[in-house]
Design an enzyme around this catalytic site. Structure first.
Site, mmCIF file in Angstrom:
data_model
loop_
_atom_site.group_PDB
_atom_site.id
_atom_site.type_symbol
_atom_site.label_atom_id
_atom_site.label_comp_id
_atom_site.label_asym_id
_atom_site.label_seq_id
_atom_site.Cartn_x
_atom_site.Cartn_y
_atom_site.Cartn_z
ATOM 1 N N SER A 187 0.849 -1.192 0.000
ATOM 2 C CA SER A 187 0.000 0.000 0.000
ATOM 3 C C SER A 187 0.881 1.238 0.000
ATOM 4 O O SER A 187 1.660 1.457 0.941
ATOM 5 C CB SER A 187 -0.883 0.009 1.247
ATOM 6 O OG SER A 187 -1.379 1.317 1.452
ATOM 7 N N HIS A 232 -1.342 -1.323 -4.159
ATOM 8 C CA HIS A 232 -2.607 -0.966 -3.510
ATOM 9 C C HIS A 232 -2.631 0.556 -3.290
ATOM 10 O O HIS A 232 -1.710 1.123 -2.702
ATOM 11 C CB HIS A 232 -2.693 -1.711 -2.180
ATOM 12 C CG HIS A 232 -3.967 -1.529 -1.427
ATOM 13 N ND1 HIS A 232 -5.105 -2.282 -1.674
ATOM 14 C CD2 HIS A 232 -4.287 -0.683 -0.411
ATOM 15 C CE1 HIS A 232 -6.063 -1.908 -0.848
ATOM 16 N NE2 HIS A 232 -5.605 -0.936 -0.067
ATOM 17 N N ASP A 239 -4.780 3.691 -1.763
ATOM 18 C CA ASP A 239 -5.853 4.067 -0.840
ATOM 19 C C ASP A 239 -6.353 5.465 -1.139
ATOM 20 O O ASP A 239 -5.620 6.444 -0.967
ATOM 21 C CB ASP A 239 -5.329 4.006 0.597
ATOM 22 C CG ASP A 239 -5.064 2.578 1.026
ATOM 23 O OD1 ASP A 239 -6.000 1.773 0.999
ATOM 24 O OD2 ASP A 239 -3.902 2.273 1.373
ATOM 25 N N MET A 252 -8.902 8.348 -0.087
ATOM 26 C CA MET A 252 -9.711 8.772 1.063
ATOM 27 C C MET A 252 -10.224 10.185 0.842
ATOM 28 O O MET A 252 -9.489 11.044 0.354
ATOM 29 C CB MET A 252 -8.855 8.760 2.327
ATOM 30 C CG MET A 252 -8.182 7.432 2.597
ATOM 31 S SD MET A 252 -7.193 7.542 4.096
ATOM 32 C CE MET A 252 -6.432 5.915 4.098
ATOM 33 N N HIS A 282 -8.411 1.156 -3.766
ATOM 34 C CA HIS A 282 -9.312 0.965 -2.621
ATOM 35 C C HIS A 282 -9.977 2.308 -2.310
ATOM 36 O O HIS A 282 -9.341 3.208 -1.754
ATOM 37 C CB HIS A 282 -8.462 0.458 -1.431
ATOM 38 C CG HIS A 282 -9.214 0.297 -0.160
ATOM 39 N ND1 HIS A 282 -8.581 0.132 1.062
ATOM 40 C CD2 HIS A 282 -10.541 0.259 0.114
ATOM 41 C CE1 HIS A 282 -9.481 0.000 2.017
ATOM 42 N NE2 HIS A 282 -10.677 0.086 1.486
ATOM 43 N N MET A 326 -12.046 4.640 -0.268
ATOM 44 C CA MET A 326 -12.656 4.913 1.043
ATOM 45 C C MET A 326 -13.308 6.278 0.931
ATOM 46 O O MET A 326 -12.851 7.268 1.497
ATOM 47 C CB MET A 326 -11.581 4.866 2.133
ATOM 48 C CG MET A 326 -11.152 3.447 2.462
ATOM 49 S SD MET A 326 -9.580 3.373 3.336
ATOM 50 C CE MET A 326 -8.471 3.462 1.942
ATOM 51 N N MET A 364 -11.397 -5.340 5.876
ATOM 52 C CA MET A 364 -10.546 -4.415 6.637
ATOM 53 C C MET A 364 -10.262 -5.034 7.998
ATOM 54 O O MET A 364 -11.191 -5.389 8.727
ATOM 55 C CB MET A 364 -11.240 -3.067 6.822
ATOM 56 C CG MET A 364 -11.333 -2.214 5.570
ATOM 57 S SD MET A 364 -9.760 -1.880 4.756
ATOM 58 C CE MET A 364 -8.798 -1.104 6.063
ATOM 59 N N ASP A 414 -6.534 -6.141 4.739
ATOM 60 C CA ASP A 414 -5.897 -4.825 4.706
ATOM 61 C C ASP A 414 -5.925 -4.216 6.102
ATOM 62 O O ASP A 414 -6.995 -3.977 6.663
ATOM 63 C CB ASP A 414 -6.682 -3.948 3.712
ATOM 64 C CG ASP A 414 -6.082 -2.568 3.512
ATOM 65 O OD1 ASP A 414 -4.987 -2.288 4.041
ATOM 66 O OD2 ASP A 414 -6.729 -1.760 2.804
ATOM 67 N N GLY A 454 -2.642 -3.605 9.291
ATOM 68 C CA GLY A 454 -1.820 -4.253 10.308
ATOM 69 C C GLY A 454 -1.195 -5.557 9.875
ATOM 70 O O GLY A 454 -0.820 -6.375 10.719
HETATM 71 C C1 DX5 Z 1 -6.029 1.905 5.761
HETATM 72 C C2 DX5 Z 1 -5.664 1.500 4.363
HETATM 73 C C3 DX5 Z 1 -4.549 0.539 4.274
HETATM 74 C C4 DX5 Z 1 -3.242 1.005 4.876
HETATM 75 C C5 DX5 Z 1 -2.650 -0.197 5.531
HETATM 76 O O1 DX5 Z 1 -7.270 2.509 5.783
HETATM 77 O O2 DX5 Z 1 -6.782 0.923 3.682
HETATM 78 O O3 DX5 Z 1 -4.340 0.082 2.942
HETATM 79 O O4 DX5 Z 1 -2.308 1.522 3.978
HETATM 80 O O5 DX5 Z 1 -1.531 0.200 6.244
HETATM 81 P P1 DX5 Z 1 -0.779 -0.782 7.227
HETATM 82 O O6 DX5 Z 1 -0.324 -1.957 6.430
HETATM 83 O O7 DX5 Z 1 0.352 0.062 7.724
HETATM 84 O O8 DX5 Z 1 -1.737 -1.162 8.316
HETATM 85 ZN ZN ZN Z 2 -6.392 -0.056 1.687
#
Ligand code: DX5
Ligand code: ZN
Length: 222
Positions: free
Chosen positions: A7, A32, A34, A36, A65, A67, A136, A174, A176
């Protein structure tokens, strides 16, 4: 097939092209992205111009992705910008069926995502129509959060439903994901692993991607 999806939320955005190329050379299966909107999640990241600019520089598979509150209004635009897969949230304000239809009409792959509190069953009616389910494993919005292991039974129940129906839908996790938690997610039936901070914080991307894949492979059926 088991896939690793770095990501870029955790990358050095001043060197985005170099970061993406390096992850690709390191063996990443896809990138990936993200998106937002500061409304669906309490954070802003990046949008269409970044996807379009990246697409001009690389033909790597772009896993977008969304969001955002209104994915239906933007699906076509992200495909035009170069997304290969557009994933949106069932909790968004857009009608789920209409948004799937809009994404599929573009010829792009379509994914459906669920936040931690949303039950697995919500995606079941759509499984035949989509290419990927994204579970998630943290609250969406920020990188670097802690994996929530209590979500493993939810991942497992989606995997069982996919298999029971004989579908080839990918199951992505996705949030942690690192060398430890990837095993739990793989054991629960995930086959696509998003990782931001755990990969981009490493000095050697190839070693980081290979380690993550090896840990997943040890327990995975894929
Ligand atoms: C969080 C994102 C993830 C994020 C994951 O809302 O959707 O894709 O980048 O980051 P890590 O792998 O650090 O948890
Ligand atoms: Zn993501």
């Amino acid at each position: 097939m088991l896939k690793i999806a770095p990501s870029i939320l955790s990358c050095d955005f001043a060197n985005l092209e170099a970061e993406v190329s390096a992850m690709r050379r390191a063996g990443a299966d896809m990138i990936h992205i993200d998106v937002m909107d500061g409304h669906f999640v309490p954070n802003l990241s990046l949008g269409l111009p970044v996807v379009a600019s990246l697409r001009k520089k690389t033909d790597v598979f772009l896993d977008v992705h969304l969001m955002i509150s209104s994915p239906l209004s933007y699906a076509q635009k992200f495909v035009d910008a170069g997304a290969n897969l557009v994933t949106f949230h069932v909790e968004s304000e857009s009608d789920v069926q209409q948004t799937i239809d809009a994404i599929k009409r573009t010829g792009s792959l379509c994914g459906l995502s669920v936040k931690p509190a949303t039950p697995a069953e919500v995606v079941f009616p759509y499984l035949e129509q989509i290419d990927l389910v994204l579970v998630m494993t943290v609250e969406p919005g920020f990188g670097g959060q802690k994996f929530q292991p209590e979500l493993c039974p939810k991942i497992w129940s989606i995997r069982q439903e996919i298999d029971r129906r004989g579908l080839s839908v990918d199951l992505e996790v996705d949030g942690g994901i690192d060398d430890q938690t990837v095993s739990q997610a793989a054991q629960a039936g995930a086959n696509v692993f998003v990782a931001g901070s755990a990969l981009f914080s490493q000095p050697d991307y190839r070693a980081a991607v290979e380690n993550l894949r090896a840990h997943a492979r040890k327990v995975s059926l894929f």
